[in-house]
Design an enzyme around this catalytic site. Structure first.
Site, mmCIF file in Angstrom:
data_model
loop_
_atom_site.group_PDB
_atom_site.id
_atom_site.type_symbol
_atom_site.label_atom_id
_atom_site.label_comp_id
_atom_site.label_asym_id
_atom_site.label_seq_id
_atom_site.Cartn_x
_atom_site.Cartn_y
_atom_site.Cartn_z
ATOM 1 N N ASP A 10 -6.338 -68.654 -22.473
ATOM 2 C CA ASP A 10 -5.157 -68.858 -22.385
ATOM 3 C C ASP A 10 -4.408 -69.883 -23.354
ATOM 4 O O ASP A 10 -5.204 -70.813 -23.454
ATOM 5 C CB ASP A 10 -4.706 -69.219 -20.777
ATOM 6 C CG ASP A 10 -3.319 -69.008 -20.232
ATOM 7 O OD1 ASP A 10 -2.595 -68.218 -21.109
ATOM 8 O OD2 ASP A 10 -2.985 -69.585 -19.179
ATOM 9 N N TRP A 15 0.927 -72.252 -28.066
ATOM 10 C CA TRP A 15 0.402 -72.597 -29.343
ATOM 11 C C TRP A 15 1.384 -72.063 -30.607
ATOM 12 O O TRP A 15 1.731 -72.897 -31.383
ATOM 13 C CB TRP A 15 -1.153 -72.046 -29.657
ATOM 14 C CG TRP A 15 -1.637 -72.298 -30.941
ATOM 15 C CD1 TRP A 15 -2.399 -73.249 -31.207
ATOM 16 C CD2 TRP A 15 -1.611 -71.670 -32.208
ATOM 17 N NE1 TRP A 15 -2.961 -73.474 -32.496
ATOM 18 C CE2 TRP A 15 -2.473 -72.235 -32.989
ATOM 19 C CE3 TRP A 15 -0.897 -70.692 -32.551
ATOM 20 C CZ2 TRP A 15 -2.481 -71.907 -34.495
ATOM 21 C CZ3 TRP A 15 -1.002 -70.005 -33.880
ATOM 22 C CH2 TRP A 15 -1.777 -70.796 -34.941
ATOM 23 N N HIS A 27 -1.555 -64.725 -30.570
ATOM 24 C CA HIS A 27 -2.244 -63.791 -30.048
ATOM 25 C C HIS A 27 -3.186 -63.532 -31.631
ATOM 26 O O HIS A 27 -4.313 -63.179 -31.530
ATOM 27 C CB HIS A 27 -1.837 -62.625 -29.781
ATOM 28 C CG HIS A 27 -0.802 -62.836 -28.353
ATOM 29 N ND1 HIS A 27 -1.206 -63.467 -27.215
ATOM 30 C CD2 HIS A 27 0.351 -62.319 -27.924
ATOM 31 C CE1 HIS A 27 -0.569 -63.509 -26.375
ATOM 32 N NE2 HIS A 27 0.650 -62.796 -26.646
ATOM 33 N N LEU A 121 -26.473 -60.133 -27.393
ATOM 34 C CA LEU A 121 -25.385 -60.688 -26.798
ATOM 35 C C LEU A 121 -24.522 -59.545 -26.264
ATOM 36 O O LEU A 121 -24.196 -58.556 -26.845
ATOM 37 C CB LEU A 121 -24.465 -61.290 -27.713
ATOM 38 C CG LEU A 121 -23.093 -61.881 -26.999
ATOM 39 C CD1 LEU A 121 -23.445 -63.001 -26.277
ATOM 40 C CD2 LEU A 121 -22.157 -62.436 -28.286
HETATM 41 C C1 IPE Z 1 -4.262 -64.727 -17.420
HETATM 42 O O1 IPE Z 1 -3.304 -65.526 -18.253
HETATM 43 C C2 IPE Z 1 -4.692 -63.587 -18.172
HETATM 44 C C3 IPE Z 1 -5.255 -63.782 -19.632
HETATM 45 C C4 IPE Z 1 -5.658 -64.674 -20.268
HETATM 46 C C5 IPE Z 1 -5.791 -62.445 -20.137
HETATM 47 P P1 IPE Z 1 -1.956 -65.454 -17.810
HETATM 48 O O2 IPE Z 1 -1.443 -66.390 -18.984
HETATM 49 O O3 IPE Z 1 -1.536 -64.040 -17.864
HETATM 50 O O4 IPE Z 1 -2.011 -66.113 -16.517
HETATM 51 P P2 IPE Z 1 -0.963 -66.807 -15.693
HETATM 52 O O5 IPE Z 1 0.275 -65.937 -15.452
HETATM 53 O O6 IPE Z 1 -0.564 -67.976 -16.090
HETATM 54 O O7 IPE Z 1 -1.647 -66.841 -14.208
HETATM 55 C C1 IPE Z 2 -3.203 -65.605 -23.341
HETATM 56 O O1 IPE Z 2 -2.242 -66.622 -23.727
HETATM 57 C C2 IPE Z 2 -3.317 -64.537 -23.913
HETATM 58 C C3 IPE Z 2 -2.981 -63.245 -22.999
HETATM 59 C C4 IPE Z 2 -2.672 -63.310 -21.914
HETATM 60 C C5 IPE Z 2 -2.966 -61.807 -23.547
HETATM 61 P P1 IPE Z 2 -0.766 -66.436 -23.107
HETATM 62 O O2 IPE Z 2 -0.142 -65.455 -23.951
HETATM 63 O O3 IPE Z 2 -0.734 -66.381 -21.688
HETATM 64 O O4 IPE Z 2 -0.049 -67.779 -23.807
HETATM 65 P P2 IPE Z 2 0.470 -68.747 -22.840
HETATM 66 O O5 IPE Z 2 0.039 -69.098 -21.619
HETATM 67 O O6 IPE Z 2 1.948 -68.119 -22.774
HETATM 68 O O7 IPE Z 2 0.911 -70.210 -23.605
HETATM 69 MG MG MG Z 3 -0.704 -67.634 -20.158
#
Ligand code: IPE
Ligand code: IPE
Ligand code: MG
Length: 237
Positions: A10, A15, A27, A121
């Site tokens: 996450d 970032w 991403h 792995l």
């Molecule tokens: C959880 O991250 C899912 C992934 C990293 C794929 P999110 O950013 O979607 O989670 P919430 O919404 O903050 O709980």
């Molecule tokens: C996690 O990073 C990746 C996915 C959920 C696909 P986020 O996209 O949730 O990044 P933040 O939480 O908004 O920074």
């Molecule tokens: Mg997130």
């Protein structure tokens, strides 16, 4: 060394935002860190790495972002599977894949088949995955398989139908990005997992950061309900 590490990657969006870049740039960078993580697990002899890439709730994001995430997934499968295979990595994707584009589903199937013989792995990507979905699909299949045991199904009856049936339960769970929640990841399997939360954003979670998570894990005492004293006694004492 943990045998199985499960990660919620996450913080990609934040970032990117910090750098005044579009979320998707986070991403893209995040995929690089997946590569680094796989390498680190191979080096350290971690047998199972499970990564949460897309939750069943992530469809709620803006359409552009969802589309780009899907494109990144396709691109990664097209470009990385060969190398994973050469390195003895077995790839699996868990989640409700029926909602994905048929081309993506086909790439996933081919990648799984190609790497099915590897065991250095076990890399599992959770995509359109939700812990509750997993428990329900397993419960439904279990009920169909053993209707005669209605009312007396056990944990052992359910487990073969869960998406992670092939793996030991995670020893170490890592969530980057500062949030301290499970977000519907592996609900059943995390029952006794050591949880590690770090504010480091996923695109910054390098090998050194992974080393810190492992060091934290190695300092913990896993009691599984027993007392501390019992752990130091010889078995059957
Ligand atoms: C959880 O991250 C899912 C992934 C990293 C794929 P999110 O950013 O979607 O989670 P919430 O919404 O903050 O709980
Ligand atoms: C996690 O990073 C990746 C996915 C959920 C696909 P986020 O996209 O949730 O990044 P933040 O939480 O908004 O920074
Ligand atoms: Mg997130």
């Amino acid at each position: 060394m943990p045998r199985h590490v499960a990660v919620i990657m996450d913080g990609n969006g934040r970032w990117a935002k910090k750098r005044l870049l579009p979320r998707v740039a986070g991403h893209v960078k995040g995929v690089e860190l997946v590569r680094e993580m796989v390498r680190a697990c191979l080096e350290r002899g971690v047998g199972y790495l499970t990564l949460f890439a897309f939750s069943s709730e992530n469809w709620r994001r803006p359409q552009d972002e969802v589309t780009l995430l899907m494109q990144l997934f396709v691109k990664a499968l097209e470009q990385e599977v060969e190398k994973l295979d050469r390195n003895g990595v077995r790839l699996r994707v868990i989640g409700d894949l029926s909602r994905f584009d048929p081309h993506l589903q086909e790439l996933i199937r081919r990648a799984e088949d190609k790497t099915a013989g590897n065991n250095r792995l076990q890399l599992t990507i959770a995509a359109n995955y939700g812990g509750r979905w997993d428990i329900m699909q397993a419960a439904n299949r279990m009920a169909q398989a053993h209707p005669e045991r209605l009312g007396s199904w056990s944990e052992a009856d359910l487990e073969p139908f869960l998406s992670m049936h092939f793996a030991p339960e995670p020893d170490l769970f890592i969530r980057t990005g500062g949030e301290e929640r499970i977000s519907n990841f592996l609900l059943w399997q995390l029952a006794y997992t050591e949880l590690y939360f770090t504010p480091t954003l996923w695109p910054d979670f390098d090998t050194a950061e992974f080393g810190k998570a492992i060091a934290s894990f190695q300092q913990r005492e896993r009691r599984f309900g027993r007392t501390s004293e019992q752990l130091t006694e010889p078995p059957n004492a």
